[in-house]
Structure formats: C-alpha cells, structure tokens
Scaffold this motif. Structure first.
Motif, short mmCIF file in Angstrom:
data_model
loop_
_atom_site.label_atom_id
_atom_site.label_comp_id
_atom_site.label_asym_id
_atom_site.label_seq_id
_atom_site.Cartn_x
_atom_site.Cartn_y
_atom_site.Cartn_z
N PRO A 106 0.79 -1.28 0.17
CA PRO A 106 0.05 0.08 0.18
C PRO A 106 0.86 1.23 -0.16
N THR A 107 2.08 1.18 0.79
CA THR A 107 2.98 2.36 0.65
C THR A 107 4.37 1.85 0.92
N GLY A 108 5.22 2.92 0.88
CA GLY A 108 6.62 2.59 1.04
C GLY A 108 6.91 2.17 2.44
N TYR A 109 6.21 2.87 3.36
CA TYR A 109 6.17 2.66 5.07
C TYR A 109 5.65 1.11 5.23
N ALA A 110 4.66 0.83 4.59
CA ALA A 110 4.09 -0.57 4.78
C ALA A 110 4.86 -1.68 4.02
N ALA A 111 5.76 -1.20 2.94
CA ALA A 111 6.66 -2.18 2.33
C ALA A 111 7.84 -2.49 3.31
N ASN A 112 8.25 -1.49 4.04
CA ASN A 112 9.51 -1.73 5.02
C ASN A 112 8.78 -2.57 5.91
N LEU A 113 8.03 -2.17 6.78
CA LEU A 113 7.28 -2.93 7.65
C LEU A 113 6.97 -4.54 7.28
N ASN A 132 18.67 5.66 9.55
CA ASN A 132 17.47 5.04 8.88
C ASN A 132 16.16 5.81 8.98
N HIS A 133 15.39 5.72 7.78
CA HIS A 133 13.96 6.23 7.82
C HIS A 133 13.16 5.67 8.78
N ALA A 134 12.17 6.71 9.49
CA ALA A 134 11.36 5.75 10.58
C ALA A 134 10.68 4.48 10.13
N SER A 135 10.35 4.47 9.04
CA SER A 135 9.61 3.15 8.72
C SER A 135 10.40 1.72 8.55
N ILE A 136 11.85 2.04 8.48
CA ILE A 136 12.84 0.93 8.77
C ILE A 136 13.14 0.69 10.33
N THR A 176 19.53 -0.71 5.14
CA THR A 176 20.07 0.81 5.04
C THR A 176 19.05 1.72 4.03
N ASP A 177 19.07 2.66 4.20
CA ASP A 177 18.28 3.70 3.17
C ASP A 177 19.47 3.77 2.03
N GLY A 178 18.96 3.79 0.88
CA GLY A 178 19.96 4.15 -0.14
C GLY A 178 20.32 5.62 -0.05
N PHE A 180 19.93 9.02 2.15
CA PHE A 180 19.55 9.46 3.36
C PHE A 180 18.65 10.49 3.46
N SER A 181 17.38 10.58 3.78
CA SER A 181 16.22 11.18 3.30
C SER A 181 16.45 12.70 4.02
N MET A 182 17.21 12.95 5.00
CA MET A 182 17.23 14.18 5.75
C MET A 182 19.02 14.81 5.34
N VAL A 205 18.05 -2.56 0.98
CA VAL A 205 18.18 -1.22 0.64
C VAL A 205 16.88 -0.62 0.19
N ASP A 206 16.65 0.47 1.15
CA ASP A 206 15.56 1.40 0.91
C ASP A 206 15.93 2.38 -0.05
N GLU A 207 15.29 2.08 -1.63
CA GLU A 207 15.71 3.24 -2.44
C GLU A 207 14.54 4.16 -2.67
N ALA A 208 13.77 4.53 -1.54
CA ALA A 208 12.80 5.39 -1.81
C ALA A 208 12.96 6.79 -2.32
N HIS A 209 14.03 7.36 -2.15
CA HIS A 209 14.33 8.56 -2.62
C HIS A 209 15.44 8.64 -3.96
N GLY A 210 15.84 7.24 -4.35
CA GLY A 210 16.72 7.06 -5.43
C GLY A 210 15.87 6.70 -6.73
N GLY A 242 10.94 -0.08 -2.67
CA GLY A 242 11.04 1.34 -3.38
C GLY A 242 9.49 1.65 -2.95
N THR A 243 9.46 3.07 -3.34
CA THR A 243 7.98 3.77 -3.07
C THR A 243 7.69 4.42 -4.33
N MET A 244 6.36 4.62 -4.90
CA MET A 244 6.16 5.00 -6.04
C MET A 244 5.50 6.50 -5.66
N SER A 245 5.83 6.92 -4.20
CA SER A 245 5.13 8.33 -4.04
C SER A 245 6.01 9.22 -3.99
N LYS A 246 7.38 9.14 -4.71
CA LYS A 246 8.17 10.22 -4.60
C LYS A 246 8.65 10.49 -6.31
N1 PMP Z 1 11.65 5.21 3.14
C1 PMP Z 1 12.09 6.52 3.14
C2 PMP Z 1 13.49 6.95 3.25
C3 PMP Z 1 11.19 7.71 3.12
O1 PMP Z 1 11.56 8.86 2.91
C4 PMP Z 1 9.77 7.48 3.04
C5 PMP Z 1 8.85 8.64 2.66
N2 PMP Z 1 9.00 9.79 3.58
C6 PMP Z 1 9.27 5.98 3.12
C7 PMP Z 1 10.35 5.13 3.17
C8 PMP Z 1 7.87 5.78 3.05
O2 PMP Z 1 7.26 6.13 1.84
P1 PMP Z 1 5.86 6.28 1.74
O3 PMP Z 1 5.73 7.48 1.99
O4 PMP Z 1 5.44 5.70 0.40
O5 PMP Z 1 5.13 5.42 2.89
#
Ligand code: PMP
Length: 400
Positions: A106-113, A132-136, A176-178, A180-182, A205-210, A242-246
């Motif tokens: 459903p989301t990237g967060y749900a994917a990591n979880l 790492n992102h909060a979801s990891i 690891t985040d691929g 680092f989102s901050m 590897v979480d490729e959310a922003h890559g 990965g996430t399709m939200s970015k």
């Molecule tokens: N991983 C990282 C590194 C992210 O920055 C984010 C979104 N802030 C997510 C996962 C979660 O992705 P989504 O918004 O699709 O839940």
C-alpha cells in the motif's frame, strides 16, 4: 500508578508538545502543475515535495481514464484485489529493476514493515543505520529479530560487532536507506556488501528517494554504486524496497528480489495481504511513470544539474550543508529549533516553501532547512532561494 484520567493525560501531552514548540499543525497545501504550491491563498515556489521528475501531474490523464470505471480495489491482493493492472505493474517493476520478481504494497512505509516482519525470524539480527527512515526503524523493532544500530561513518565498529556477534544469530540483515532522506547523501553500499559477504549477512536497501533519480538506469543508489569485477551492487543486495510516492508521482510501495524471496513475502508480509490492494488506476498511472522514467533520462539529468548548481551556490555563499550529497535533497543546516523555524517562516513570506526539519527527525543541533529540487524548478529559483536563505540566516545569526 496515577489516578489521572486518560482525557487529562491527553490534555497534558498536548500541552507538553506546545510548551516544547513541537506541536505541529497540518498545513493545507495545494500543489500547482508548475512546481509552485498554494498556501493560505498565496502561490509560492515549492521546495518541500518529492515530485523530482514532475510526474505527479503528468500521469493524471492515465489515472483519470482508469478511475472512470473503478476506484477501490475492494479486497486484499490475496483475496480478490489483484487485477491484471496489478500484475502488469509488478512485472514492469521487476523488468525495470532487472530482478526476478516484484511485490506491491500500500505504501513505502508498509513495504518496509512487511519486508522486515515477513523475512526476519526469532534468532535473527537486523543491523540498522542510525539515520534510517522511521519506517525501517519501526520495522526492525516490530520484527522478531534483534535490532542493532550502527553508524555508516564507523564501519570498522560494525565490522567488529559482526565479528564478535555473528555466531549468536541465524540470519543477519544489514538494512540501510539508499539515500538518507534528511541528508541527501548515499549509503556506503559496496562496503556494506563487502561486510555482508565476509559475515554471511544479507543487505536490504530502501531506495525511496533514489528510484527514478539516481544511476545509469534511474534505479537508485544501488544502480549509482555500479560495481566491479562483474559483481554489481544491485546483484549483491538481497532485496530493494521502493516507493511510488516520490519520483514516480503516485502512491504505493514495492519490494524487488528473487522469485523465492518475493513468493515468501507474498505469504508472510502482513502489511501486504491484510491491507486492501492499491487502486487499479494508481497501477495504470505508475506503469506510465515507469515508461517515462525509462524513455526520458533527460529528466533525471536535469535534476542532477540543479543539484550540482545548489551545492555550488551553498559553497559560494558559505552556507552549511551535509557534505557529499549527490541527490536532489539538499539540506542547509540552521542549528537550533527557534532559528530554523524562523528561517522557514521568513522564506515563506519571501515566496518559498522550505520545510524546517527538527527533532526527533534529526538530532538536536542538526536542525535544517530541507530543499528538494525537481524538473519544474528553474536555475533562477534555485539560486534565488539560496540567496534568500543566506540573507535570512546571516540576519538570524546576528540576532541570536
Ligand atoms: N523510506 C524513506 C527513506 C522515505 O523517505 C519514505 C517517505 N518519507 C518512506 C520510506 C515511506 O514511503 P511512503 O511515503 O510511500 O510510505
């Protein structure tokens, strides 16, 4: 035990958030197709989104056409929610990522979880980068394994820890985040793969922003890391999230890996099958996003140019950033909660939306303005926002 009622406790906690200036109100932000956004009736340039390639509006036509006939998927993928479009998108993601198989979430967060709780068993260990992102982090904590935290700037300590403790665990995962989102920096992926091979561990590897932004094929940080002696980082990594939200401009998470790992996750990742499948129209739109990412590499080249321009401007103006950033997330460090908030609201008045990032998202003292650049920004917008930051923060330094 106190006799305090739940309602009083809620009020007390809200008050604490206000007292610590941590209470956050949700803005209403209307995104415009030209990269600006409208807040309180004022149209300003948006540096707070992750629509790096400008696809959020562009794939709207495909979404609308599909949504005319159906909106919700109405059931989980394992019941009756997985349409032909879901299957097509999973196949297209696997082809794009050059892996055997893909699984939608459903989301990237749900994917990591789902990935970590679905793969990690009692007796296993998850080594997690502290940034790492909060979801990891949440996923590692929720998994049945033991969570251990490492710092990527101290890989020798990670190596020692693995040498000392590897025998305690059955399977070991380095997660690891691929990107680092901050920070906007990339993980030391080749080095993590070396350690994984030395200690029989697996890298995730979480490729959310890559995704869509980095690497020769636009697949992300692993793609950018390339490889040597025929062994690419992509091949050495067990699984990518990965996430399709970015950059893809929509919504939904995914995991790509070998067929057996994806088959296992389809049956063990609870966030995937205890949640309703994505709207089919979203799958159609995301297929279009993948087509554009593959056929229009000039979009990510443009983002790269803007990123380089921003870093040059930051150096020229003596602003402080996290060194080594190669992604369109560019932080400007403005230490102190009050200072960073003041800078962000000054920028808003000057016509720029730039979010202030505070604790707990970053450590105290490392507060920052976080700029995200995308194809819709002009060079002039990049240089002028950094000039405004420079003016505002030198004023702040004088005033504190
Ligand atoms: N991983 C990282 C590194 C992210 O920055 C984010 C979104 N802030 C997510 C996962 C979660 O992705 P989504 O918004 O699709 O839940």
């Amino acid at each position: 035990m106190t006799d305090q009622s739940f309602e009083n406790r809620v009020q007390q906690r809200l008050q604490e958030l206000h007292d610590q200036q941590r209470f956050r109100a949700a803005n209403v932000v209307q995104l415009l197709a030209d990269g600006r956004c409208e807040i309180d009736g004022q149209a300003i340039i948006n540096f707070g989104g992750n629509d790096y390639l400008g696809l959020a509006h562009e794939v709207g036509r495909v979404f609308r056409e599909e949504a005319v006939t159906q909106v919700g998927a109405t059931a989980s993928a394992l019941v009756a929610g997985r349409s032909q479009l879901h299957r097509d998108l999973e196949n297209a993601l696997a082809a794009f990522e050059a892996t055997e198989a893909a699984l939608l979430f459903p989301t990237g967060y749900a994917a990591n979880l789902g990935v970590l709780t679905g793969l990690v068993e009692d007796g296993d260990a998850v080594f997690c980068d502290r940034d790492n992102h909060a979801s990891i982090i949440d996923a590692a904590r929720a998994s049945a394994g033991k969570m251990l935290v490492y710092r990527r700037d101290r890989l020798a300590a990670l190596q020692q820890s693995l040498a000392k403790r590897r025998h305690e665990f059955r399977n070991v995962f380095l997660v690891t985040d691929g990107v680092f989102s901050m920070d906007g920096t990339v993980a030391p992926l080749a080095e993590l793969c070396d350690l994984a091979e030395q200690f029989d561990a697996r890298v995730i590897v979480d490729e959310a922003h890559g995704t869509g932004v980095l690497g020769t094929h636009g697949r992300g940080a692993c793609d950018l890391a390339g490889g040597n002696d025929g062994a690419s980082v992509e091949d050495r990594v067990l699984l990518r999230v990965g996430t399709m939200s970015k950059a893809m401009g929509g919504l939904g998470g995914f995991a790509v890996s070998t067929q057996p790992v994806i088959d296992l996750l389809r049956n063990t990742a609870r966030t995937q099958f205890y949640s309703t499948a994505l709207p089919p129209a979203m799958c159609a739109a995301m297929l279009e996003s993948l087509r554009i990412i593959t056929s229009e590499p000039e979009r990510r080249e443009r983002v790269q140019q803007l990123t380089e321009l921003a870093h040059n401007e930051i150096v020229a103006r003596g602003l402080s950033t996290v060194p080594g950033g190669v992604t369109p997330i560019v932080p400007v460090i403005v230490p102190g909660e009050a200072a960073v908030m003041k800078a962000s609201s000054g920028l808003r008045e000057a016509g720029y939306f730039v979010p202030a990032i505070r604790t707990p998202t970053v450590r105290a003292g490392a507060e920052r303005l976080r700029l995200s650049f995308g194809v819709h920004h002009s060079e002039e917008a990049v240089t002028s926002v950094l000039a405004a930051i420079s003016d505002l923060t030198s004023g702040l330094a004088a005033g504190f």
